[in-house]
Design an enzyme around this catalytic site. Sequence first.
Site, PDB file in Angstrom:
ATOM      1  N   ASP A 109       0.829  -1.197   0.000  1.00 49.13           N
ATOM      2  CA  ASP A 109       0.000   0.000   0.000  1.00 49.13           C
ATOM      3  C   ASP A 109       0.868   1.254   0.000  1.00 49.13           C
ATOM      4  OD1 ASP A 109      -1.984   1.904   0.401  1.00 49.13           O
ATOM      5  OD2 ASP A 109      -3.039   0.734   1.899  1.00 49.13           O
ATOM      6  N   GLN A 110       0.678   2.079  -1.024  1.00 54.44           N
ATOM      7  CA  GLN A 110       1.308   3.398  -1.069  1.00 54.44           C
ATOM      8  C   GLN A 110       2.822   3.303  -1.273  1.00 54.44           C
ATOM      9  OE1 GLN A 110      -0.974   6.314   1.204  1.00 54.44           O
ATOM     10  NE2 GLN A 110       0.933   7.177   1.975  1.00 54.44           N
TER      11      GLN A 110
ATOM     12  N   CYS B 189      -6.704   4.748  -2.428  1.00 53.46           N
ATOM     13  CA  CYS B 189      -6.807   3.313  -2.163  1.00 53.46           C
ATOM     14  C   CYS B 189      -7.996   2.632  -2.844  1.00 53.46           C
ATOM     15  CB  CYS B 189      -6.876   3.067  -0.665  1.00 53.46           C
ATOM     16  SG  CYS B 189      -5.390   3.559   0.231  1.00 53.46           S
TER      17      CYS B 189
ATOM     18  N   HIS C 297     -10.140  -2.717   0.610  1.00 52.06           N
ATOM     19  CA  HIS C 297     -10.952  -1.509   0.754  1.00 52.06           C
ATOM     20  C   HIS C 297     -12.224  -1.563  -0.090  1.00 52.06           C
ATOM     21  CE1 HIS C 297     -10.540   2.974   2.022  1.00 52.06           C
ATOM     22  NE2 HIS C 297     -11.779   2.540   2.144  1.00 52.06           N
TER      23      HIS C 297
ATOM     24  N   ASP D 196      -1.000  -0.296  -4.805  1.00 53.09           N
ATOM     25  CA  ASP D 196      -2.176   0.399  -5.314  1.00 53.09           C
ATOM     26  C   ASP D 196      -1.842   1.787  -5.855  1.00 53.09           C
ATOM     27  OD1 ASP D 196      -1.627   1.312  -2.749  1.00 53.09           O
ATOM     28  OD2 ASP D 196      -3.690   1.212  -2.040  1.00 53.09           O
ATOM     29  N   HIS D 197      -0.975   2.534  -5.173  1.00 56.23           N
ATOM     30  CA  HIS D 197      -0.556   3.873  -5.589  1.00 56.23           C
ATOM     31  C   HIS D 197       0.718   4.202  -4.829  1.00 56.23           C
ATOM     32  CE1 HIS D 197      -1.992   5.185  -1.697  1.00 56.23           C
ATOM     33  NE2 HIS D 197      -3.130   4.554  -1.946  1.00 56.23           N
TER      34      HIS D 197
END
Length: 518
Positions: free
Chosen positions: A23-24, A63, A113, A305-306
């Site tokens: 994540d991130q 997200c 999410h 995701d990003h």
Amino acid sequence: MTALREPDTVTANKPNILIIMVDQLNGKLFPDGPADWLHAPHMKALAARSARFKNNYTSSALCAPARASFMAGQLPSRTRVYDNAAEYISSIPTFAHHLRRAGYYTALSGKMHFVGPDQLHGFEERLTTDIYPADFGWTPDYRKPGERIDWWYHNLGSVTGAGVAEITNQMEYDDEVAFLANQKLYHLSRENDDQGRRPWCLTVSFTHPHDPYVARKKFWDLYEDCEHLLPEVGEIPFDEQDPHSKRIIHSCDYDNFPLTEDNIRRSRRAYFANISYLDEKVGELVDTLTRTRMLDNTYIFFCSDHGDMLGERGLWFKMNFFEGSSRVPLMIAGPGIDGGLYETPTSNLDVTPTLCDLAGISMDEIMPWTDGMSLKGMMNGAERTAPVLMEYAAEGSYAPMVAIREGKWKYTHCELDPDQLFDLEADPLELTNLAGDPAHIAVLEGFIAKRQARWNMAEFDASVRESQARRWVVYEALRNGSYYPWDHQPLQKASERYMRNHMDLNILEESKRYPRGE
């Protein structure tokens, strides 16, 4: 580039799939696998045998919209998951649906999410609950531009509070995600120890290195002398920021969190430390696959995701199309895949078509409504010609934004703002906007034409506003009176675990041993 080799006949029919999602994670830290200075031996070992996609992008730098798109191969304007509180409707096929329809066992350990009453979206089993809420409470409101919803909008407390801890909310979650994923791999090795085995797809989705920037000391200590604790591009004065960056600065309440250089160093150090924390988890998963003799028949996807701006330009977190926020790692390893670097821009939208292609599953029935494309051809030496598309319509924005990454160019458009055009070969730090340069008017006009052919911005904006308004009504209604949450409740069938009196102990002990007879 070496072509993708065809797997042998045993693995060609039923490859297993392990998706490791973090994540991130800023893709600039993965120029060719993890950067040399990162302490990530397990990720580096995975990278050495992976197809590595250097210029891979999220579909949306937040997200929930990013993950819904990742699973469906569709942009947010198709999924209508515009923000972190938009419902992911059940009628959209995901990779879990495609694989399950073809006979795969599909399971998720960790975060995805999902918002709404459907908390599975094709997964046969979820091993954990999610770390974030499943209701409409985080809905932004375009009717109130500039409003900060303080109880859930990001602020820079994650930066000013950066440091060391041995347990946090996120560590507790990711420790559980890893434990249950490894336990499931052991279970799958025992269940499938025969010729009629059922292939599986296990998605293991961690919440690190997402802020808050807090790390365990053993990983923090790895970066004591790190030379990368300050951004390449320092803070840009507010008056010189582009309009969307100004909106992000306001929405994240920067004014009330003055930062010191020490805050920045500690935040980046903890972020890097949490990459090493994740590296340990990756090593555990690969080790379990190896010891259960499933590694050679398993495709491994490593993705995020990003990204995270990490203080570049004075910006933190995500929510924009600059490289730190929108560019994400993607590595694919497994039967028939030779390690190699691919520099042509690709997208997380390509993951679902690629998964299906490698598993021998057709997506023809829904391909007209899919925005991604399989990367199998690219790994076989074919040229990828489609541009990479991105959208953003969530907190910090006052109207939808879109972007196109093609060749060396990145083009960004919002109806409220001047266009942006960057030459990423000449200007990798995105410091010079060429949209107003007469020398590049032909390039700009070409991207404008592509944008107009792909998006009706007025319709996009109207759809987002309608979705937000509906959700505000529903959320406020459902919070009155008796409240039944949508959050996933993992079920453990205690009567079917370990030893129970409806089981034959002799059969049980043999069936739960793997490998057997050694």
